[in-house]
Design an enzyme around this catalytic site. Sequence first.
Site, PDB file in Angstrom:
ATOM      1  N   GLU A 198     -23.602  24.180  23.933  1.00 29.93           N
ATOM      2  CA  GLU A 198     -22.422  24.187  23.070  1.00 29.93           C
ATOM      3  C   GLU A 198     -21.254  23.703  23.927  1.00 29.93           C
ATOM      4  O   GLU A 198     -21.064  24.197  25.049  1.00 29.93           O
ATOM      5  CB  GLU A 198     -22.124  25.599  22.554  1.00 29.93           C
ATOM      6  CG  GLU A 198     -20.906  25.603  21.635  1.00 29.93           C
ATOM      7  CD  GLU A 198     -20.428  26.988  21.206  1.00 29.93           C
ATOM      8  OE1 GLU A 198     -20.881  27.990  21.808  1.00 29.93           O
ATOM      9  OE2 GLU A 198     -19.601  27.061  20.279  1.00 29.93           O
ATOM     10  N   ARG A 237     -33.471  33.453  31.376  1.00 27.74           N
ATOM     11  CA  ARG A 237     -32.358  32.711  31.957  1.00 27.74           C
ATOM     12  C   ARG A 237     -32.224  33.061  33.437  1.00 27.74           C
ATOM     13  O   ARG A 237     -32.736  34.067  33.911  1.00 27.74           O
ATOM     14  CB  ARG A 237     -31.087  33.052  31.216  1.00 27.74           C
ATOM     15  CG  ARG A 237     -30.683  34.503  31.400  1.00 27.74           C
ATOM     16  CD  ARG A 237     -29.287  34.855  30.901  1.00 27.74           C
ATOM     17  NE  ARG A 237     -28.520  33.712  30.509  1.00 27.74           N
ATOM     18  CZ  ARG A 237     -28.127  33.487  29.256  1.00 27.74           C
ATOM     19  NH1 ARG A 237     -28.446  34.330  28.302  1.00 27.74           N
ATOM     20  NH2 ARG A 237     -27.400  32.444  28.965  1.00 27.74           N
ATOM     21  N   LYS A 253     -20.471  31.979  30.222  1.00 29.73           N
ATOM     22  CA  LYS A 253     -19.346  31.062  30.031  1.00 29.73           C
ATOM     23  C   LYS A 253     -18.077  31.844  29.706  1.00 29.73           C
ATOM     24  O   LYS A 253     -16.983  31.435  30.079  1.00 29.73           O
ATOM     25  CB  LYS A 253     -19.669  30.067  28.908  1.00 29.73           C
ATOM     26  CG  LYS A 253     -20.529  28.912  29.412  1.00 29.73           C
ATOM     27  CD  LYS A 253     -20.450  27.722  28.473  1.00 29.73           C
ATOM     28  CE  LYS A 253     -21.694  27.630  27.623  1.00 29.73           C
ATOM     29  NZ  LYS A 253     -21.708  26.436  26.752  1.00 29.73           N
TER      30      LYS A 253
END
Length: 557
Positions: free
Chosen positions: A35, A261, A271
């Site tokens: 994104e 992850r 983020k």
Amino acid sequence: MTPAAPPSDFIREIVRGDQEAGRHGGRVHTRFPPEPNGYLHIGHAKSICLNFGVAADFGGWCNLRLDDTNPTKEDVEYVEAIMADVRWLGFDWHERMYFASDYFERLYEYAELLVREGKAYVDSLSADEIRAHRGTLTEPGRPSPYRDRPVEESLDLFRRMRAGEFPDGTHVLRAKIDMASPNINMRDPTLYRIRHAHHHRTGTAWCIYPTYDYAHPISDALEGITHSICTLEFEDHRPLYDWVIASTRPPATPQQIEFARLNLNYTVMSKRKLLALVEQRLVHGWDDPRMPTIAGLRRRGFTPESIRDFCLRIGVAKKENVVDIALLEHTLREDLNRRAPRAMAVLRPLKVVIENYPEGRVETVMAVNNPEDPGAGTREVPFSRELYIEQDDFMEEPAKKFFRLSPGAEVRLRYAYVITCTGVVKNEAGTITELQCTYDPESLSGETAARRVKGTLHWVSAAHAVAAEVRLYDRLFLSEDPEAGGRDPLSDLNPASLVRLPESRLEPSLAGVAAGTHYQFERQGYFCADPDTRAGAPVFNRAVTLKDAWARLSKRG
RNA sequence: UGGGGCGUGGCCAAGUGGUAAGGCGCGGGUCUUUGGCUCCCGUAUUCGAAGGUUCGAAUCCUUCCGCCCCAACCA
């Protein structure tokens, strides 16, 4: 770098099995779908290496897709940074760069289809009411009073949502699945919401935007993705992913696979938290060399090769993991040890005057550019009566096993002579300002240099040295897990994560260095010329130190 | 207390019924005009625990324990 074994992991096993079974027509097609709401970080690098790597291993392709379904958080700045970072890492999506927003019209059509088939409805409850109806982890949800509203009514409302007749938050489109599902994601998830916001690509063309759960599977299908690789937290969403595909019947049936992850100790990887660091000016931007972002690592001096090697070595599995930052540092050292030219740089200068060396005399000594690479050749370095050495390389009262300079001790100046310290000059404050030494004219390197001395120091000729700023970086956070116990990581910042040394002195060959150039400053570490470098005024970042046996020894006492 | 996952040395991670790879880290040594590099040696009688099946189990079965994720109109 280690000649790595061909990567093998559970995802590649699945893909191999699918290909051998002829599923997806034997095709393998992946995608990396960030994104554009922030910069890519080292965790994304793992995903990039995985997605592009799997595609390459099985003769397929990997698309770059920007998952831009939330206009309030996304920006072109991020799109451009993402493209630059993926390319810099060494991957190529060729002409296959896409945006979820490219599919807004198709997505809308599929949504109307769902409404017409009674698989979706417009709900006019508020967000709070929807939440209240959703139930809890242990109690089922209750249907919205609008759940059974006639198809025609939903269709009309949905069209008017698109037409902009309603303010934000007044209606949403929901999938009609199962309000009693033990999987909360299946309790009539939201497919579309109203957002009168400017989108970085579609501008004001739309005021309704699809959610991730709805847009992602269809985007995958439209691109012919075969294996949609994502992280563990989406595991619960897989039934919904499959429901969307089954209900809209797009031209392909991609399959979602989840992996764990990457987490790294001594840093944060979300983020949201990285954004907070940037916005609160706790770092100097997304590319601050202390950031775990790709841009930060690049500026710090990491190489794409070292990051790819790191991603190879950490593996891919489903276990939650926290990789030791030391492994990342190791892959950088290993890469740069082979490739980086050596140079001498004195970070914290201490003047040395060689009293028996003729004033005004300058000779040039020969230095090896890279002992690991004979092809790198040699260079000349000027030597004279007044030099600088590292402050750390002198102790007036030497500790045990301190093999460097101290009163009466002798030491070799790399590629030059053996010197002996004969005196110490101090100012009124008692600070050492200068060392008086003598040299042994018979000890020049390469000639009568058979003399064995315990220590070798790097140095720089005072009159020839280039003044430079050197920035030393350390971990941004003090704790191995800055978020332990739910604490705010911003309260765990390392006050010494950046130390600027504006008075450093470099050997003259570094005078015209270009930003981005790597060097090993002998005995100290790997450094990279920062973009702040100006003609005649180099700025170097320390990417990583050399391993330091003395530091370990002296810490032990 | 619902659902979905995961548990192999300090950190990663192979292993898919035949008797615990590898890397990082750490410790020791070698080499050395970088206390770097190289090279060598060491670092899990044991695979979350307990039972069971089997000639044989990290791998199969049962129970238990622990950790992570999910109740955004974020992704």
